[in-house]
Design a protein around this motif. Sequence first.
Motif, mmCIF file in Angstrom:
data_model
loop_
_atom_site.group_PDB
_atom_site.id
_atom_site.type_symbol
_atom_site.label_atom_id
_atom_site.label_comp_id
_atom_site.label_asym_id
_atom_site.label_seq_id
_atom_site.Cartn_x
_atom_site.Cartn_y
_atom_site.Cartn_z
ATOM 1 N N GLU A 35 0.828 -1.216 0.000
ATOM 2 C CA GLU A 35 0.000 0.000 0.000
ATOM 3 C C GLU A 35 0.860 1.263 0.000
ATOM 4 O OE1 GLU A 35 -3.614 -2.106 2.540
ATOM 5 O OE2 GLU A 35 -2.657 -0.287 3.326
ATOM 6 N N LEU A 36 1.918 1.242 0.796
ATOM 7 C CA LEU A 36 2.803 2.419 0.856
ATOM 8 C C LEU A 36 3.553 2.601 -0.462
ATOM 9 C CD1 LEU A 36 4.300 2.183 4.464
ATOM 10 C CD2 LEU A 36 2.655 3.860 3.603
ATOM 11 N N ALA A 37 4.008 1.490 -1.047
ATOM 12 C CA ALA A 37 4.718 1.585 -2.336
ATOM 13 C C ALA A 37 3.813 2.216 -3.389
ATOM 14 C CB ALA A 37 5.190 0.203 -2.780
ATOM 15 N N GLN A 38 2.548 1.793 -3.392
ATOM 16 C CA GLN A 38 1.588 2.315 -4.368
ATOM 17 C C GLN A 38 1.396 3.825 -4.249
ATOM 18 O OE1 GLN A 38 -1.672 -0.270 -3.403
ATOM 19 N NE2 GLN A 38 -1.165 -1.755 -5.004
ATOM 20 N N ALA A 39 1.626 4.341 -3.043
ATOM 21 C CA ALA A 39 1.452 5.777 -2.822
ATOM 22 C C ALA A 39 2.717 6.581 -3.131
ATOM 23 C CB ALA A 39 1.035 6.016 -1.371
ATOM 24 N N GLN A 40 3.826 5.889 -3.431
ATOM 25 C CA GLN A 40 5.094 6.591 -3.695
ATOM 26 C C GLN A 40 5.089 7.223 -5.086
ATOM 27 O OE1 GLN A 40 7.044 6.609 -0.448
ATOM 28 N NE2 GLN A 40 8.553 6.636 -2.088
ATOM 29 N N PRO A 41 5.743 8.384 -5.253
ATOM 30 C CA PRO A 41 5.906 8.962 -6.590
ATOM 31 C C PRO A 41 6.710 8.002 -7.475
ATOM 32 C CG PRO A 41 6.631 10.504 -4.871
ATOM 33 C CD PRO A 41 6.367 9.202 -4.201
ATOM 34 N N GLY A 42 6.287 7.838 -8.713
ATOM 35 C CA GLY A 42 7.052 7.019 -9.661
ATOM 36 C C GLY A 42 6.740 5.540 -9.606
ATOM 37 N N TYR A 43 5.809 5.131 -8.735
ATOM 38 C CA TYR A 43 5.416 3.716 -8.658
ATOM 39 C C TYR A 43 4.605 3.329 -9.894
ATOM 40 C CZ TYR A 43 2.605 -0.304 -7.183
ATOM 41 O OH TYR A 43 1.962 -1.518 -7.118
ATOM 42 N N LEU A 44 4.911 2.187 -10.485
ATOM 43 C CA LEU A 44 4.197 1.750 -11.697
ATOM 44 C C LEU A 44 3.397 0.463 -11.509
ATOM 45 C CD1 LEU A 44 6.998 2.332 -14.375
ATOM 46 C CD2 LEU A 44 5.022 3.805 -13.900
#
Lengths: 106, 106
Positions: A35-44
């Motif tokens: 969930e946190l990764a999905q909220a990061q800028p640049g996550y694909l």
Amino acid sequence: MIARTPTPPYYAVIFTSLRTEVEEGYKDTATLMVELAQAQPGYLGVEPARDGVGITVSYWESLEAIRNWKQQADHLIAQQLGREKWYEQYKTRICLVERDYGFDKE
Amino acid sequence: MIARTPTPPYYAVIFTSLRTEVEEGYKDTATLMVELAQAQPGYLGVEPARDGVGITVSYWESLEAIRNWKQQADHLIAQQLGREKWYEQYKTRICLVERDYGFDKE
């Protein structure tokens, strides 16, 4: 799900791991990290699979996006707990995706 | 097993797939393909995992080694059968591994 990534080039992080037998906190933390990764800028996107060996591939726009995610505060704590409790062994590979192609029956 | 790969740069092929319900011939072919890949020039290692989505990452010395494996005769037949029978959907990503790091409890 197969991640819907843009036309290359973009980046992939291949995280391959062997788990310990410690279950405490693992699933909740793994879910939270996605969930946190999905909220990061640049996550694909992300693709996870495990049977014995676990492989999680996450996709990113740039090396900078990967660096920022690696340094994200809750992620740093999870990495520390991972080494102490959940992982017997792991390997992280930072890759430039140069080309891709696919197949879809539909 | 986590693949024992050399110091980067080297190449990775991330093969992500969703299976159909057709089991006939799948496991034998998958096993044979791993054996054949291992015998190819430039092969460095493989990591397979599946739950729902399947992820197989194979590692190679060069793009040429990947091209040769893609064109290997038995592999071409398996690719064709895969599209006809075993896979609902797949995506292949050709990647340059630029950096890696790991952790081992022992």
